[in-house]
Design a protein around this motif. Structure first.
Motif, PDB file in Angstrom:
ATOM      1  N   ILE A 181       0.838  -1.208   0.000  1.00  0.00           N
ATOM      2  CA  ILE A 181       0.000   0.000   0.000  1.00  0.00           C
ATOM      3  C   ILE A 181       0.873   1.257   0.000  1.00  0.00           C
ATOM      4  N   LYS A 204      -8.454  -2.177   0.053  1.00  0.00           N
ATOM      5  CA  LYS A 204      -7.856  -0.858  -0.138  1.00  0.00           C
ATOM      6  C   LYS A 204      -6.731  -0.923  -1.176  1.00  0.00           C
ATOM      7  N   LYS A 223       2.709   5.115  -6.785  1.00  0.00           N
ATOM      8  CA  LYS A 223       1.943   4.749  -7.965  1.00  0.00           C
ATOM      9  C   LYS A 223       2.862   4.598  -9.171  1.00  0.00           C
ATOM     10  N   ASP A 243      -6.744   1.930  -9.976  1.00  0.00           N
ATOM     11  CA  ASP A 243      -6.584   3.263 -10.572  1.00  0.00           C
ATOM     12  C   ASP A 243      -5.327   3.362 -11.435  1.00  0.00           C
ATOM     13  N   LYS A 256      -6.552   0.732  -4.938  1.00  0.00           N
ATOM     14  CA  LYS A 256      -5.439   1.602  -5.349  1.00  0.00           C
ATOM     15  C   LYS A 256      -4.882   1.137  -6.688  1.00  0.00           C
ATOM     16  N   TRP A 257      -4.655  -0.175  -6.818  1.00  0.00           N
ATOM     17  CA  TRP A 257      -4.117  -0.724  -8.061  1.00  0.00           C
ATOM     18  C   TRP A 257      -5.090  -0.548  -9.223  1.00  0.00           C
ATOM     19  N   GLN A 298       2.916   8.764 -10.321  1.00  0.00           N
ATOM     20  CA  GLN A 298       2.701   9.448  -9.055  1.00  0.00           C
ATOM     21  C   GLN A 298       2.254  10.899  -9.287  1.00  0.00           C
TER      22      GLN A 298
END
Length: 687
Positions: free
Chosen positions: A384, A419, A388, A426, A423-424, A472
């Protein structure tokens, strides 16, 4: 000689004057006659020598031809495979192209060496030309055997009075024996101040041990490395390395205690220094405790447990940790190394983790610690925290599938897993840059192969064009971002690039072509370039068609194999079901028989309490003997029990016989005895 040293030593003693042996006679041919020379290791079984992570890892370098040689993945590159001690393989590592510079074991790119006779150590190996620092010298080859066979050979060679053994540990429970079959590397001698070291590499799924230069080795210098051995009880031998820091003996009890604590590559990855090892050894000795090495693990468990490594502080630290994590199979070492990654706060180092097969490595850890809720939670938390990037690495490693499985299996982690997956979700997926993209980029005067990007930046493919992407920052650029290096721009062609002649007055150069000639020359060159591009496109299209046909053929063959495997599996399942049913039937029959026997015993006991008393009057009247009475009683009980079982095999007798039951038993007994007495009387009359 079992080796601990598989990476460059942490500290090197002051270098004495180098000894040169180039005047000694070349004994290579003589040495080759003393053993069977191999081109590759021989494996006692197919599973031996296999890397723990069998899945091939592809680097992200690009094909880079210069003077007919592919320069991709060379010593100066950031090749993730090279950094993590994995060789690229033709046909599997796509973008870097065939025959890149990271195939030294496969191409047998050995240094020029020769065998010579030393004064005290038997044969030795010397350099025939200068060898640069970290240059690959030779692969240590032999027969790869299991530990049981290794120990048997130790005894066998000792009984044969062999003076030299040539063993090297490959991984836990596996050894390379170069005694009878091997390579010239077997003649490299030990030194307490060596100029070479041993490194363990993964080559096409197999582990290989290679000898590399620790510093520049001059022509004629003897090539040595630190055996750093645990001789498994062998007698200590005098060391003849003649170095100022020589400890005097090789093997036995006189070998340094540090040799039994950690293999060098693991010590480097954990950030363990020689000073830390010496301090721990001194502490143990002051307490009067013996320092023992766990043979199964090839390291001292107690020492490793005492180590509390700090977090990684540099990209070099991350590289060392990742290279060991991808190969290690011990949970204790893996957890200690993961703790170093877990403590990272620097986003740049997080990018380095991702780059060095980070998602594949985390997938391996999740499988290694399956069921350990605490460690699984730390791994998920670490994932987590990673910055990105593109989704490509996640998809190719299939770690997302493992997180889905973990979400279903470990309910306490369901929220964190959800969660992470969100996140992944996106993250964006981009097509991998291929040779065609590089060609197109070069037409725009940008060479993608030679651009070193800052952390967080990647080259991706969008709308048919390569571009620079930072997930990111959610930023896309058509030109290299600030901080990029090693970018080369081509100078556009002009008429001043044509042939020239000298002016006879002042020697200056001026264009030889006038404007009209220049335009014709330029058009001709453009036509030639266009023709060459079309030819390349045709060749690429033809190669693509051939590749698709081959892939379709492979797919069809694979489908046939899968169908046959499924059919075979179904037959096996059917046979298994039949066997299981027969087993259950036998079990049920046995259980039923057991129940019947139990009920039968009860009825026998029930009737045995009644029948003998009814036969006493016959015995008293001397109509039958005592033995005959006993036999008759047994027969009557057996008959009565059989009648009851025929009615209901599961019904047990009552605790006490009823009056009606007593009467029936008495009536049957009298009837039975009348027949017996009648038969007896008939036999008596005949007599």
């Amino acid at each position: 000689m079992t080796s601990r040293s598989i990476s460059p030593p942490k500290s090197v003693p002051p270098e004495p004057a180098r000894k040169i042996f180039d005047t000694f006679e070349d004994k290579t041919e003589e040495a080759l006659a003393s053993f069977v020379s191999l081109n590759e290791c021989l494996y006692a079984s197919k599973r031996l020598g296999s890397a723990k992570n069998n899945e091939f890892m592809e680097c992200d370098c690009f094909e880079d031809f210069s003077e007919g040689v592919n320069r991709a993945c060379d010593e100066d590159s950031d090749c993730i495979n090279r950094l993590t001690l994995i060789e690229c393989v033709n046909g599997l590592c796509g973008s870097c192209g065939d025959d890149c510079q990271n195939q030294r074991f496969q191409k047998r790119q050995y240094a020029d060496i020769a065998v010579f006779q030393t004064e005290m150590k038997g044969y030795g190996v010397r350099a025939e030309t200068d060898i640069e620092a970290h240059q690959f010298i030779y692969e240590y080859m032999g027969e790869v055997i299991e530990e049981e066979e290794f120990r048997e050979r130790l005894v066998e060679y000792d009984q044969k009075k062999l003076k030299h053994f040539y063993f090297m540990m490959l991984q836990n429970g596996e050894f390379i024996d170069a005694t009878m079959k091997g390579s010239l590397a077997r003649f490299c001698n030990h030194s307490c101040n060596p100029n070479a070291y041993v490194n363990k590499w993964v080559v096409a799924g197999k582990l290989k041990m290679g000898i590399f230069a620790n510093r520049k080795i001059l022509k004629g210098e003897e090539i040595t490395f630190d055996y750093n051995v645990d001789r498994y009880g062998a007698t200590a031998q005098k060391c003849y390395c003649d170095e100022p820091n020589c400890i005097g003996f090789l093997g036995g009890k006189t070998q340094t205690d540090a040799a039994s604590l950690l293999p060098q590559n693991i010590a480097d990855a954990l950030g363990v220094s020689s000073a830390m090892e010496k301090k721990w050894i001194k502490m143990k000795k002051s307490q009067g405790l013996k320092i023992e090495k766990a043979v199964d693990n090839n390291f001292n468990i107690e020492f490793v447990e005492s180590v509390q490594p700090a977090g990684c502080e540099s990209p070099h630290d991350v590289t060392k940790v990742m290279s060991v994590l991808l190969q290690v199979d011990d949970q204790l070492i893996a957890q200690k190394l993961f703790n170093r990654l877990y403590e990272i706060q620097d986003e740049t180092l997080h990018h380095q983790v991702i780059k060095l097969h980070g998602y594949t490595c985390m997938l391996k850890l999740l499988k290694m610690f399956e069921g350990d809720l605490e460690v699984e939670k730390r791994i998920v938390d670490f994932l987590i925290a990673l910055p990105k990037t593109t989704k490509n690495g996640i998809t190719s490693s299939q770690i997302d599938k493992e997180i889905l499985r973990l979400q279903d299996k470990q309910k306490p982690l369901a929220e964190e897993c959800e969660k992470l997956l969100a996140k992944w979700n996106d993250f964006e997926t981009y097509k991998r840059i291929d040779k065609k993209d590089i060609k197109e980029a070069s037409n725009r005067k940008v060479d993608l192969r030679r651009i070193r990007l800052p952390p967080g930046w990647e080259v991706v493919h969008e709308n048919g064009k390569p571009m620079y992407y930072n997930a990111q920052k959610k930023t896309k650029l058509h030109t290299p971002p600030t901080g990029s290096s090693k970018t080369f721009n081509e100078k556009p062609y002009s008429k001043w690039d044509g042939p020239t002649r000298r002016n006879g007055v002042n020697g200056t150069k001026r264009p030889r072509l006038d404007d009209e000639e220049y335009e014709r020359h330029k058009q001709k060159r453009m036509d030639m370039e266009k023709e060459a591009i079309e030819k390349v496109k045709e060749e690429e299209l033809r190669a693509l068609k051939d590749k698709l046909e081959m892939e379709n053929q492979k797919k069809n063959d694979l489908m046939k194999i899968i169908e046959e495997a499924n059919r075979q599996r179904e037959l096996e399942r059917e046979e298994s079901r039949k066997a299981e049913k027969e087993k259950e039937d036998r079990k049920l029959k046995k259980k039923k028989q057991s129940q019947t026997n139990h009920v039968e015993h009860k009825w026998n006991k029930f009737f045995a309490s009644l029948v003998p008393n009814l036969l006493r009057k016959y015995e008293h009247d001397k109509q039958i003997s005592h033995d005959s009475a006993k036999q008759c009683a047994r027969d009557i009980v057996k008959i009565l029990t059989s009648k009851e079982l025929k009615k209901d095999v599961t019904r047990s007798p009552p605790d006490e016989p009823t009056k009606e039951k007593r009467a029936k038993v008495k009536q049957f007994t009298q009837s039975y005895m009348e027949k017996i007495l009648q038969k007896k009387k008939s036999r008596s009359h005949k007599h």
